[in-house]
Design a protein around this motif. Structure first.
Motif, mmCIF file in Angstrom:
data_model
loop_
_atom_site.group_PDB
_atom_site.id
_atom_site.type_symbol
_atom_site.label_atom_id
_atom_site.label_comp_id
_atom_site.label_asym_id
_atom_site.label_seq_id
_atom_site.Cartn_x
_atom_site.Cartn_y
_atom_site.Cartn_z
ATOM 1 N N SER A 150 -28.322 -6.157 -22.195
ATOM 2 C CA SER A 150 -28.116 -6.364 -23.624
ATOM 3 C C SER A 150 -26.656 -6.688 -23.917
ATOM 4 C CB SER A 150 -28.492 -5.103 -24.401
ATOM 5 O OG SER A 150 -29.747 -4.664 -23.978
ATOM 6 N N ALA A 151 -25.768 -5.956 -23.226
ATOM 7 C CA ALA A 151 -24.349 -6.216 -23.418
ATOM 8 C C ALA A 151 -24.036 -7.656 -23.024
ATOM 9 C CB ALA A 151 -23.524 -5.231 -22.591
ATOM 10 N N GLY A 152 -24.580 -8.083 -21.868
ATOM 11 C CA GLY A 152 -24.382 -9.462 -21.417
ATOM 12 C C GLY A 152 -24.888 -10.453 -22.454
ATOM 13 N N ALA A 153 -26.061 -10.193 -23.004
ATOM 14 C CA ALA A 153 -26.644 -11.082 -24.002
ATOM 15 C C ALA A 153 -25.739 -11.186 -25.225
ATOM 16 C CB ALA A 153 -28.030 -10.590 -24.394
ATOM 17 N N ALA A 154 -25.240 -10.038 -25.665
ATOM 18 C CA ALA A 154 -24.394 -10.021 -26.864
ATOM 19 C C ALA A 154 -23.175 -10.923 -26.669
ATOM 20 C CB ALA A 154 -23.964 -8.586 -27.172
ATOM 21 N N ILE A 155 -22.612 -10.868 -25.445
ATOM 22 C CA ILE A 155 -21.397 -11.640 -25.158
ATOM 23 C C ILE A 155 -21.641 -13.148 -25.253
ATOM 24 C CG2 ILE A 155 -19.836 -12.203 -23.237
ATOM 25 C CD1 ILE A 155 -19.812 -9.254 -22.543
ATOM 26 N N VAL A 156 -22.878 -13.566 -25.020
ATOM 27 C CA VAL A 156 -23.208 -14.986 -25.124
ATOM 28 C C VAL A 156 -23.668 -15.359 -26.531
ATOM 29 C CG1 VAL A 156 -24.746 -16.803 -24.283
ATOM 30 C CG2 VAL A 156 -23.784 -15.147 -22.677
ATOM 31 N N VAL A 157 -24.387 -14.438 -27.160
ATOM 32 C CA VAL A 157 -25.043 -14.761 -28.432
ATOM 33 C C VAL A 157 -24.043 -14.876 -29.579
ATOM 34 C CG1 VAL A 157 -26.528 -13.769 -30.192
ATOM 35 C CG2 VAL A 157 -27.360 -13.980 -27.858
ATOM 36 N N VAL A 158 -23.013 -14.061 -29.569
ATOM 37 C CA VAL A 158 -22.063 -14.100 -30.683
ATOM 38 C C VAL A 158 -21.298 -15.429 -30.725
ATOM 39 C CG1 VAL A 158 -19.960 -13.036 -31.604
ATOM 40 C CG2 VAL A 158 -21.931 -11.617 -31.021
ATOM 41 N N PHE A 216 -9.041 -23.324 -32.317
ATOM 42 C CA PHE A 216 -9.236 -22.094 -33.081
ATOM 43 C C PHE A 216 -10.654 -21.552 -32.861
ATOM 44 C CE2 PHE A 216 -11.134 -20.570 -37.060
ATOM 45 C CZ PHE A 216 -10.438 -19.387 -37.229
ATOM 46 N N ALA A 217 -11.629 -22.487 -32.943
ATOM 47 C CA ALA A 217 -13.017 -22.074 -32.780
ATOM 48 C C ALA A 217 -13.233 -21.504 -31.375
ATOM 49 C CB ALA A 217 -13.954 -23.252 -33.016
ATOM 50 N N LEU A 218 -12.708 -22.242 -30.360
ATOM 51 C CA LEU A 218 -12.870 -21.741 -28.986
ATOM 52 C C LEU A 218 -12.242 -20.363 -28.832
ATOM 53 C CD1 LEU A 218 -12.252 -24.919 -26.779
ATOM 54 C CD2 LEU A 218 -14.417 -23.801 -27.332
ATOM 55 N N LEU A 219 -11.050 -20.231 -29.454
ATOM 56 C CA LEU A 219 -10.362 -18.949 -29.400
ATOM 57 C C LEU A 219 -11.222 -17.852 -30.020
ATOM 58 C CD1 LEU A 219 -7.383 -18.908 -28.351
ATOM 59 C CD2 LEU A 219 -6.809 -18.040 -30.628
ATOM 60 N N LEU A 220 -11.796 -18.193 -31.163
ATOM 61 C CA LEU A 220 -12.655 -17.237 -31.853
ATOM 62 C C LEU A 220 -13.798 -16.813 -30.927
ATOM 63 C CD1 LEU A 220 -12.271 -16.304 -34.767
ATOM 64 C CD2 LEU A 220 -14.168 -17.806 -35.417
ATOM 65 N N MET A 221 -14.372 -17.806 -30.265
ATOM 66 C CA MET A 221 -15.484 -17.514 -29.363
ATOM 67 C C MET A 221 -15.058 -16.604 -28.229
ATOM 68 S SD MET A 221 -17.348 -21.172 -29.013
ATOM 69 C CE MET A 221 -17.913 -22.042 -30.454
ATOM 70 N N PHE A 222 -14.012 -17.036 -27.519
ATOM 71 C CA PHE A 222 -13.545 -16.225 -26.395
ATOM 72 C C PHE A 222 -13.107 -14.847 -26.870
ATOM 73 C CE2 PHE A 222 -13.160 -20.296 -24.086
ATOM 74 C CZ PHE A 222 -13.833 -19.917 -22.932
ATOM 75 N N GLY A 223 -12.433 -14.872 -28.042
ATOM 76 C CA GLY A 223 -11.962 -13.596 -28.600
ATOM 77 C C GLY A 223 -13.110 -12.644 -28.852
ATOM 78 N N SER A 224 -14.138 -13.120 -29.533
ATOM 79 C CA SER A 224 -15.259 -12.231 -29.858
ATOM 80 C C SER A 224 -15.931 -11.745 -28.577
ATOM 81 C CB SER A 224 -16.260 -12.948 -30.759
ATOM 82 O OG SER A 224 -16.795 -14.071 -30.083
ATOM 83 N N PHE A 277 -16.885 -7.502 -24.723
ATOM 84 C CA PHE A 277 -16.808 -7.060 -23.341
ATOM 85 C C PHE A 277 -16.048 -5.737 -23.245
ATOM 86 C CE2 PHE A 277 -14.898 -6.881 -19.126
ATOM 87 C CZ PHE A 277 -16.002 -7.132 -18.331
ATOM 88 N N TRP A 278 -14.901 -5.670 -23.898
ATOM 89 C CA TRP A 278 -14.086 -4.463 -23.875
ATOM 90 C C TRP A 278 -14.859 -3.287 -24.483
ATOM 91 C CZ3 TRP A 278 -12.444 -1.995 -28.402
ATOM 92 C CH2 TRP A 278 -11.585 -0.897 -28.193
ATOM 93 N N PHE A 279 -15.537 -3.585 -25.609
ATOM 94 C CA PHE A 279 -16.298 -2.544 -26.300
ATOM 95 C C PHE A 279 -17.396 -1.982 -25.411
ATOM 96 C CE2 PHE A 279 -20.049 -1.472 -28.832
ATOM 97 C CZ PHE A 279 -19.540 -0.425 -29.590
ATOM 98 N N PHE A 280 -18.161 -2.862 -24.777
ATOM 99 C CA PHE A 280 -19.284 -2.387 -23.946
ATOM 100 C C PHE A 280 -18.771 -1.696 -22.683
ATOM 101 C CE2 PHE A 280 -21.805 -5.693 -26.273
ATOM 102 C CZ PHE A 280 -22.661 -4.798 -26.874
ATOM 103 N N LYS A 281 -17.639 -2.208 -22.170
ATOM 104 C CA LYS A 281 -17.027 -1.576 -21.000
ATOM 105 C C LYS A 281 -16.658 -0.132 -21.340
ATOM 106 C CE LYS A 281 -16.110 -2.829 -16.781
ATOM 107 N NZ LYS A 281 -17.115 -3.506 -15.977
ATOM 108 N N ARG A 282 -16.026 0.020 -22.497
ATOM 109 C CA ARG A 282 -15.554 1.338 -22.896
ATOM 110 C C ARG A 282 -16.706 2.314 -23.116
ATOM 111 N NH1 ARG A 282 -13.072 2.872 -28.471
ATOM 112 N NH2 ARG A 282 -15.331 2.945 -28.666
#
Lengths: 326, 326, 326, 326, 326
Positions: free
Chosen positions: A270-278, A304-312, A317-322
């Protein structure tokens, strides 16, 4: 097949000058010298056995049992002679498996006939021990009974020890962090434990009767020795019971670990999915066709858009890792 | 229905000149010659049975039991006559099922009446064996009791062997890599094992009483033979217990394998989803409407995007393959 | 290793002027004064033990048992001397584990020999208690037997109490709201409980024999004291049985909580997915290329779309929050 | 409430000219004619019962038990009178439920008092049977005891048969292909089986005492009849045990089928998702904004894309169908 | 703490003029009048207890047990005096919990000393009942023993009834349609049932000994009364066993319902996802950039697309509703 055949007298093997199949002569020689015959057979043919039966006056039912094998351990009295059935067990390392054989003993005041089935559990050890310890062998046929029972039961304890190691391995495997397929292993071990139990438990009754000194033809002096055998049997039975319980526990733990594993996997997925879906959502947003979308016209809008994507994705990733999902 | 009716004397069948239903004459003929009558009935009508009961002075309760069938195995003493109930078992290959019948025996000093219910377990075998072995038949009615019990119990061992094969098949199926629906099979086997147990266990008590030589009208000489029957019963009971335990183990392993299967499927599905979702994201990115997106103007931009998509899918595929998810 | 060796007479330790290994002299000194020798050995070498055995006339089988250790608890009578095997248990705090040792006692009318294996369970406590309470020690060797049994069994109760605490902890952990890996802990505890049971249960029989006053050389007066020991053993056995049942219950609850957890996670994940997927749909809608889509031309169309997205996500969030999915 | 009250003599009901509550006169009339009184009460008030108790000299504890009901089945001897407690069972078709009542019997040499609680299990049947069979009734109060016990136990067998049908239904439901909620049904049946067991098991002891002919006031001739009752009780107990085991097996199979179901559903869902997600990816590809995408300019580009979408969905559908996921 | 102390004679409380701690005088007064002392202590200090022990000659081991409490129920005979340990149980409504206390009784021919531990289970009831029923109290100390045992065991039955209600509640909760966390509740109940069992089961042996009339100092007349107590104990034990079995069944049903719930949730979620994913695909289709897509130029193309989206969602909704997924 006749494995060995000898006459013993006063604790010594005496040589008798006759053919190995001439049972009558053997018995006569033993009787003459007040000794006894010990005849060792290995998977005899029906013919061999019936010759022996005739020469020593064995009971039909017992002979049939000894020929067929696949009896349960038991002690049967026919007149003044005994018939004893023992299961033999041995552990085959290459298969991690317990195999089963059978020993049938006919015991009279002047003879012991041992009929062995199955590969393992040679009786040479017992015969050797007796020939080396004349003061035991002096007690006649009942010394042979003791020596054989002791050998067989000592082998049970060895088998039980091997099983104990197997259970330890299964345990280690169940509680390791790897994905293991332990249920087949546990099942096989349970099956082997059942086999051991069927050899051990019914033998306690005959041994108890020996140790009570009430079986005719068995010395009352031998009681402590048979009590020792009973103790070993009880110990084997207890350990095997404990192993069975432990295996059940290990299986339960295995089931629990499958569930926990599934839960972990589900959260990881699910975490993996979230990272792609957002980021997909973000891409969707900037794929809209509104006429007035200021970002679209920015010089670095795309970046900017790419940054937003990678950023989110990074934040997720950090959130699910934690939180331990990844 | 009268299946067979004969008078035996000194181990021989003697011919009596009378109608098959003329029980009084039959009994008189037997008494005259110091022999006994063996009357074999198959699912008799109430009328037939009451005629027989009157001629041989059978106890009302026993007659009622023999008519109704569906009794549990038991031995009942009415004055100097015995009433024995046995369950018969046989294995029907086409259904992989165990079926149950019943034999009721009335035994007096000059008669044996066997009442059989259910298709299987003919008593011809027992009758033939006895007629062929005069020295056994000489012992009179109690020889018939032994022969019938022995036949019935031998059939138990065969049934148990068939069940053992079924359990082996279930075992193989559970640990195969295919998706199997073993729980119904296991349930059915457990049900059959329960049936066998209900035939076997209550019979041990009567057989033990026979083997103790304390039942009036049963020769003390016959004790070892009944002990043999008891041994077979105990063996059947032990094997059946082991099978039951193994089935429980197999069921547990089946449950575990369902869980493992589900986990495997879930990971496979997730991997598959990832392979589709990532290129979807890429497509989303190049579907954005920014004015300044250099790739859009490239000659081979489209090819590049497709390559990116296939590439990412390929990498994911390889990754999941390597980590065992696909 | 000889730990302590002394002669006691009339409840007092008397000094004997001889080397510690001069067993014959010790025994003679005891005999002279109508007292008894108490010899304490710790993991003796085969040589040491055989010297002792010779001096005190110990039975071969018992000596072999005492050397090998790994016997089950038992009481054996050889002529007028006793051989008693006890398992010792102690709880190692740092490992949360129960460890096992063994005490073998040879008891004659003028000697007690204690052979101890394993780190824990010193017998000093018992020796000190006896030397301090002369009126007990007056009863001779049987006083030593009682003191040792009492010390060992009291240690069982302490171990059981420690296990009870462990079970309480496991219980708290299972019913906490955290994700815990309790199954390994439960398994270990079950394993330790099995060990305790194997020490406690077989000891009841010997203690009952002592308390029945039928063991030669043990005072009938001592019966209530041994009954007290039996009571403690029974109590230990009962508590340990209860703990085992509770652990099984805790494991079941643990399994249930894994399932519930998984269910909760699944709903949480789904709710999260819904919150992302719905705005993606909206973005998709406004990404369509229809020529006549009024919203596209609106001044604040983009803002409207974003609002719609956030709004729908917000509504979903609130909805899932309310229904307990998030 | 007094249900019936009569004096019996020599197997016949004799009319006594007195009020139904005039217990003294009734008893005197019985004594005069060497007969006995049978008084049938149904849920009597405390007052009624105490009057009866006084007239027949019943023991206080027994009277209290008979008033309170909710006793376990038992046989109590107070001097030369008996007190017997039986549980009655009947099956209520409309609820598929087993209900429980209670019969308390006071038996002296010249009276039987039956106190019935609960709706079912009328004793008219027993009374009628006895009045119709004078030769049984001649045996006096102990004939009544037998008739009541026999009636009650026959009802057990009927209840057990009804439960057997219920278990068969549950079995059919568990192994059907429909989604069933069997666990509640299984639980209820287990609960009812527990109730039956609590009625049946404790009754065996009293019946065995009757059948041993050692209960004063019960004819030794009646032994085979009580043995018959014991047999029926044992049969009921055995069947009920088997049913319990089968229900446990059915529950396990139910659990397994839930898991299999979930696995099937999961695969179906995933297949469905794949069929939608792949065309979405294709749509995403042709939604990209590259300047050079030849397909976009094709005359039948749109049709081609749609075809690609349907085609891929179709292939996936066929693939999943073939591999059994859909 | 001394709760009450009195001398009884011929069923009456007689006043003795002495200080409450002057045990010697009390006992002398009782002896003089051929009565007995009943001393009631509540959690006495070591000092108090040792004073009492000295005055009445109590056995050291018993006194130690009575001081420490935490014994298992037992009956011990020291010479001609009895020592009886009972566990007391009471149900604390506010916690839904069973609590445990202990009563120790020392009984001689001229005294009864009751030592109570734990809050509940006052003995006033027993004392009051006895003082009110002189004809019981006449039997001396053994009347007190009976009264106390009866009171304690009656309290068991009440506790068992309370547990029965708790089990009924759990049952209702398990089979309700709500998401419940029953496993903790079931565990707690099982734990309490274990506690009850440990109070009830070991008490049966002492009560049976009383009811057999073989305990010195207990009237043979009292046998039926003790049999009544045994009956109540057996009833408590049986009900508690049934409750335990029912709880296991309820837990299994709870597990099954979690699985069913998860399955239901999974299907609900999937149906929800399908309703969003299909319109997303449609939006994707009309977001494609083909030059020749007739719908894009339609006047009501947008409306048509929206309709298609809503339509497909509606159809899916209806479909999933009908097939029970939503």
């Amino acid at each position: 097949m006749i494995v060995d055949s000898a006459v013993y007298k006063g604790g010594q093997r005496v040589s008798v000058d006759c053919h190995v199949h001439d049972y009558g002569k053997l018995r006569a020689a033993a009787a003459e010298q007040d000794g006894f015959v010990w005849l060792g057979l290995y998977q005899p043919s029906e013919h061999e056995l019936s010759e022996v039966a005739e020469a020593f006056g064995l009971h039909d039912l017992a002979v049939e049992d000894a020929f067929k094998a696949h009896q349960r351990p038991k002690l049967e009295l026919y007149g003044d002679s005994l018939f004893l059935v023992l299961k033999t067990l041995w552990y085959v390392d290459e298969d991690d498996a317990v195999e089963t054989g059978e020993i049938n003993m006919f015991v009279g005041h002047d003879f012991v006939i041992t009929v062995r089935h199955g590969r393992g559990s040679q009786l040479q050890t017992a015969r050797k021990y007796l020939e080396d310890t004349a003061n035991v062998l002096t007690h006649g046929p009942s010394a042979v009974v003791y020596a054989v029972c002791d050998t067989v039961v000592d082998a049970y304890l060895e088998v039980v020890e091997d099983l104990q190691e197997d259970v330890d391995e299964v345990e280690a495997s169940v509680f390791s962090n790897e994905r293991t397929k332990d249920s087949a292993r546990i099942y096989t071990l349970k099956r082997e434990i059942a086999e051991v139990r069927r050899a051990v438990l019914p033998l306690r009754e005959p041994m108890r009767r020996f140790s009570s000194g009430l079986v005719p033809g068995v010395d009352a002096d031998a009681a402590p020795f048979y009590r020792d055998v009973v103790d070993h049997l009880t110990q084997a039975a207890e350990v095997v019971d404990t192993l069975d319980t432990l295996l059940s526990g290990a299986f339960d733990a295995h089931l629990a670990s499958i569930s926990v594993q599934q839960n972990d996997d589900m959260r990881k997925i699910s975490a993996g999915a979230a990272i792609v879906v957002v980021p997909t959502l973000i891409a969707g947003v900037y794929g809209m066709n509104f006429e007035h979308m200021p970002e679209l016209a920015w010089q670095y809008g795309y970046a900017f858009a790419l940054l937003l994507m990678f950023g989110s994705s990074g934040v997720l990733f950090w959130f699910f890792k934690r939180s331990g999902w990844l």
